[in-house]
Write a protein that holds these residues in place. Structure first.
Motif, short mmCIF file in Angstrom:
data_model
loop_
_atom_site.label_atom_id
_atom_site.label_comp_id
_atom_site.label_asym_id
_atom_site.label_seq_id
_atom_site.Cartn_x
_atom_site.Cartn_y
_atom_site.Cartn_z
N LYS A 8 -29.51 26.35 23.66
CA LYS A 8 -29.22 27.80 23.68
C LYS A 8 -28.59 28.18 25.02
N GLY A 210 -33.50 40.00 24.58
CA GLY A 210 -33.73 38.63 25.08
C GLY A 210 -34.08 37.65 23.96
N ASP A 213 -33.47 33.31 22.84
CA ASP A 213 -34.35 32.15 23.11
C ASP A 213 -35.22 31.90 21.87
N LYS A 268 -38.57 36.83 32.70
CA LYS A 268 -37.49 37.06 31.75
C LYS A 268 -36.80 35.76 31.32
MG MG Z 1 -32.74 35.76 28.23
#
Ligand code: MG
Ligand code: ADP
Ligand code: ASP
Length: 453
Positions: A8, A210, A213, A268
């Motif tokens: 990723k 986010g 992931d 994060k």
């Molecule tokens: Mg991220």
């Protein structure tokens, strides 16, 4: 069976043509089978701004943002010398985005569904460009892979909680088994989008900010990958956010449990849900920098060689403390049940909790406060006090709740700071407390110096 690898790449790794080419080279070096990409850096923020502007402000203001998104992507396409087909696909996506935002502007309404759909354009645009970059690099390096762009929504089926959709794991595994694994076995390399999914009735969803992931981990589970690689802008998971503390060091390894706590409590570098599929299938996760892929990076594993008392520190900003008090709590049962039911009904997640005889304090993300109905409902059961502008500081490690003297050492180190709430005991891996947001970085720096440097 050949080793399967899911890689990723985050927004900064997609930042411009040069970043995309570098990331493509990493894919070839790693022999990735399925690549999950984020939107180019800043694009999701622009798409959110675009939706809000289209809904609430003038069309020229919205159009300025739209053109910015268009220019950024066309510039990368030009630098990559993208194929005619890719350029056409980019233009048609931008055209669709324009029609949608015009619709939102006319209606002055951006529903949760429309909001997720608009956000999906970031990953859809970047994955087209990255497919081109990878195809070109593969040709240059004489690796004749069949590289295919994959619409993540055909595999990543979710429920319909827009903005925080949950994957339908069994179905995803089933689809991946029939539609992806046979092609991967034949040597096809897929490039797909992180962050987005689709409901059973075909509506586009997102997994939360986010969330790429998490998408990558879901794909890794679905294709029974041997390794999940998260390539980002830092050389691995560090002892704390390097932006807060310059002496933060990259970790060689960290356990699944510690990394989950670290991610949940503010680091994060990993989306908090990323490790759920990895833990379920015991898939080792590698975190490294796409900007310098020769650096060692961090392995997140079930078993690690050392279990230090304090491995890392996390800071989670923008926290709100909600304290609910009522004498009715005294010597009765069912009060906490009633309170938590209200949070549950509003689908609000609580991070830390403490209780006394007549009150209970919980921490929430400050975005929850816009949910005035929640506060109204809580007020029917108790006196509600709200304090915002707080930050949650966490020490992550091992045996934290059974180590004498630890709390003393922590609070001695930050004796000049007012601590608002402390949570210790529930986890062997986490000790957290609330401080004023302005003190957060100083507290982390002091504790890092004391426990890690
Ligand atoms: Mg991220
Ligand atoms: P991406 O776009 O690749 O997903 P993110 O910005 O989401 O990247 O995550 C990487 C960032 O996470 C780093 O730039 C760093 O500032 C931040 N971060 C926070 N805590 C940590 C930590 N413990 N170790 C490494 N990075 C951290
Ligand atoms: N593009 C999405 C975001 O910015 C998802 C991701 O980057 O992981 O939140």
């Amino acid at each position: 069976m050949k080793k399967r690898i899911v890689s990723k790449f985050g927004g900064t790794s997609m930042g411009n043509a040069e970043c995309m080419i570098r990331s493509a080279q990493v894919c070839l070096k790693q022999k990735s089978n399925l690549i999950v990409v984020s939107a180019t850096s800043g694009t999701t923020n622009l798409l959110i701004e675009l939706s809000l502007t289209a809904e609430k402000k003038s069309w020229p203001e919205a159009e300025t943002i739209l053109r910015k998104i268009e220019t950024n992507h066309l510039k990368i396409a030009a630098e990559l010398k993208s194929s005619e087909q890719t350029q056409q696909a980019l233009h048609s996506l931008i055209h669709e985005l324009e029609s949608l935002t015009r619709g939102i502007h006319l209606l002055k309404d951006c529903s949760a569904k429309a909001f997720d759909y608009i956000q999906s354009f970031g990953e859809r645009l970047s994955s087209l460009l990255f497919t081109d970059a990878l195809t070109q690099e593969a040709k240059k390096s004489g690796q004749p892979h069949l590289i295919k762009w994959l619409d993540a929504r055909t595999i990543l089926k979710t429920d319909d909680q827009f903005s925080k959709a949950r994957p339908l794991t069994d179905l995803i595994i089933q689809i991946a088994q029939s539609d992806l694994i046979p092609q991967i076995e034949q040597g096809t390399v897929f490039v797909t989008q992180g962050f987005i999914g689709e409901t059973l009735d075909g509506k586009t969803t997102t997994l939360g900010r986010g969330g790429s992931d998490y998408s990558a981990a879901i794909f890794a589970e679905a294709i029974a990958a041997e390794t999940l690689e998260i390539w980002t802008d830092v050389p691995g998971i560090a002892t704390t956010d390097p932006r807060i503390c310059s002496s933060a060091k990259s970790l060689k390894e960290i356990s699944f449990k510690e990394a989950s706590e670290l991610a949940t409590f503010g680091a994060k570098v990993l989306h908090p849900a990323t490790l759920i599929p990895a833990i379920r299938k015991n898939i080792p996760v590698f975190v490294g920098s796409s900007f310098d892929s020769d650096q060692k990076g961090t392995w997140v594993l079930k078993n690690v060689s050392e279990w230090p008392l304090v491995r890392a520190l996390a800071l989670r900003k923008k926290q709100t403390l909600v304290t609910l008090s009522t004498p009715e709590m005294l010597h009765t049962h069912g009060f906490l049940f009633g309170i938590f039911k209200i949070f549950n009904d509003h689908k609000v997640s609580i991070d830390a909790i403490t209780t006394s005889e007549i009150s209970v304090s919980v921490t929430l993300d400050d975005s929850t406060l816009v949910n005035t109905k929640l506060i109204e409902d809580l007020s029917k059961s108790a006196d509600v006090q709200i304090e915002d502008g707080l930050a949650l500081v966490s020490l992550i490690g091992n045996n934290i709740n059974h180590t004498p003297g630890l709390a003393n050492k922590i609070f001695e180190t930050i004796s000049d700071i007012n601590v608002r709430m402390i949570c210790l005991g529930a986890s062997k891996h986490n000790f957290c407390f609330l401080v004023k947001e302005d003190d957060g970085a100083t507290v982390v720096q002091k504790l890092h110096h004391q426990f890690i440097d």
